[in-house]
Scaffold this active site. Structure first.
Site, PDB file in Angstrom:
ATOM      1  N   SER A   1      -1.320   7.279   2.908  1.00  0.00           N
ATOM      2  CA  SER A   1      -1.262   6.377   4.059  1.00  0.00           C
ATOM      3  C   SER A   1      -2.534   5.536   4.089  1.00  0.00           C
ATOM      4  CB  SER A   1      -1.060   7.179   5.352  1.00  0.00           C
ATOM      5  OG  SER A   1      -0.863   6.319   6.454  1.00  0.00           O
ATOM      6  N   THR A   2      -3.303   5.591   5.164  1.00  0.00           N
ATOM      7  CA  THR A   2      -4.481   4.753   5.321  1.00  0.00           C
ATOM      8  C   THR A   2      -5.434   4.887   4.138  1.00  0.00           C
ATOM      9  OG1 THR A   2      -4.324   5.210   7.689  1.00  0.00           O
ATOM     10  CG2 THR A   2      -6.327   4.114   6.922  1.00  0.00           C
TER      11      THR A   2
ATOM     12  N   HIS B   1       2.777   4.729   3.157  1.00  0.00           N
ATOM     13  CA  HIS B   1       3.124   4.161   4.459  1.00  0.00           C
ATOM     14  C   HIS B   1       2.812   2.666   4.449  1.00  0.00           C
ATOM     15  CE1 HIS B   1       2.464   8.356   6.479  1.00  0.00           C
ATOM     16  NE2 HIS B   1       3.576   8.302   5.758  1.00  0.00           N
TER      17      HIS B   1
ATOM     18  N   ASP C   1       1.969  13.820   8.089  1.00  0.00           N
ATOM     19  CA  ASP C   1       3.083  13.625   7.169  1.00  0.00           C
ATOM     20  C   ASP C   1       2.685  14.134   5.788  1.00  0.00           C
ATOM     21  OD1 ASP C   1       5.532  12.817   6.166  1.00  0.00           O
ATOM     22  OD2 ASP C   1       4.886  10.736   5.828  1.00  0.00           O
TER      23      ASP C   1
ATOM     24  N   MET D   1      -4.005   9.054   7.697  1.00  0.00           N
ATOM     25  CA  MET D   1      -4.045   9.655   9.015  1.00  0.00           C
ATOM     26  C   MET D   1      -2.728  10.357   9.328  1.00  0.00           C
ATOM     27  SD  MET D   1      -5.852  10.135  11.616  1.00  0.00           S
ATOM     28  CE  MET D   1      -6.906   9.076  12.518  1.00  0.00           C
TER      29      MET D   1
END
Length: 345
Positions: free
Chosen positions: A162-163, A189, A286, A283
């Site tokens: 993600s991030t 993501h 998941d 973050m």
């Protein structure tokens, strides 16, 4: 109070973004109308986070990120036009050290940005907790060479991030030799419209044939797919060393779609060959359940270490399950993956 600098060449956009952030409790300490002024504002005010437009006069967002990372490393969230050019520029900015991005609605300066206020606040709040030094600290790819016979047959790799993930995913995939013959599923993501461009970048920078996932497609050795934005990606079938992909739009999981857990859990249920799950920077939680599922069926599981993560959320939650076999840095992850599929591993 978290301090923010807002950089955009539109006075209207600067005002709207600042209002959204201030209403959410941020202290907007400065606004700037171009990248040069933005970099100067960061140097002067030492904020916790920056929102940065991509296309601006004098100095664009890519150059500004590079300047900020060289002088005053600070987490930066890019605001990108929802176009091919905007997507490519956003990935270039992330190469320079930006940790995340948000697509502008319609790719234009619009009051619609107000409707995306919650997403903006979530992105900026997450980025403010990121380590900008980690975001920009990925070593150049080392050549990985190994003979075919060293690897098990028909290995499958699931990577979730993600991030701060795009640069790390690119690093990891570029470290994997084609003769490892992996089937690679990537869940980053990222919104629809950006995943196709992300796949194209990965295809250019790795030995694998990378594409955006399509419903019903089949994946063989040496191929990789990126989950399509706004769709969960399931492993719906497995036979003769090939995976069959299903895309679906059931509700978001952990507030995201695609979700790492959906891909990992369906892979654990379906794949009978060697299976490796990897969770990278980001973050949230998941991927934790997916890592548990892969571990439960005897698969190998890896997580990125805190020191090389922009945000140590996803890996930390996975590690807390007790189902992670090994924790490695971004630079070490490619070798760690290969170690899980060696004949003597």
């Amino acid at each position: 109070m978290t301090k923010a600098v807002v950089v955009d060449d539109s006075h209207f956009m600067r005002t709207v973004i600042s209002d959204i952030l201030e209403d959410a409790g941020f202290d907007v300490v400065a606004q700037a109308g171009d990248g040069e002024a933005g970099a100067a504002a960061v140097a002067e005010h030492d904020p916790d986070v920056v929102t940065m437009d991509v296309e601006m006069p004098r100095m664009d967002g890519i150059e500004a990120v590079e300047e900020i990372m060289a002088r005053n490393p600070t987490p930066v969230v890019m605001l990108s036009a929802h176009t091919d050019d905007g997507a490519e520029a956003t990935f270039e900015a992330m190469e320079k050290g930006a940790v995340d991005f948000l697509a502008k609605p319609g790719g234009e300066v619009s009051t619609e940005i107000s409707a995306h206020g919650d997403a903006l606040v979530e992105k900026v709040r997450s980025a403010a907790r990121a380590d900008p030094a980690s975001a920009g600290d990925v070593s150049a790819t080392d050549e990985v060479v190994a003979a075919d016979h060293e690897y098990v047959e028909n290995p499958t790799l699931i990577v979730g991030a993600s991030t701060g993930g795009p640069r790390i995913v690119e690093k990891v995939l570029s470290d994997l030799p084609r003769d490892a013959d992996l089937r690679v599923l990537i869940v980053q993501h990222m919104p629809d419209g950006f995943t196709e461009r992300f796949a194209a970048r990965l295809d250019r920078r790795s030995e694998y044939d990378v594409s955006e996932a399509e419903d019903g497609m089949r994946i063989g050795g040496g191929q990789a797919v990126v989950a399509k934005g706004d769709y969960h990606m399931e492993v719906a079938g497995y036979g003769n060393g090939r995976l069959r992909i299903r895309l679906q739009q059931e509700p978001q999981l952990h507030g995201v779609r695609p979700a790492i857990d959906v891909t990992m859990e369906t892979a654990a249920e379906t794949v009978t060959g060697p299976l490796t799950g990897v969770v990278l920077t980001g973050m949230g939680k998941d991927g934790a359940a997916g890592i548990e599922a892969i571990s439960a069926v005897g698969g190998a599981t890896l997580a990125q270490d805190e020191a090389s993560c922009s945000v140590f959320g996803i890996p930390a939650r996975a590690i807390e399950t007790g189902s992670v076999d090994d924790v490695r840095s971004a630079d070490e992850m490619g070798k760690a993956i290969l170690d899980t599929i060696r004949e003597d591993g």
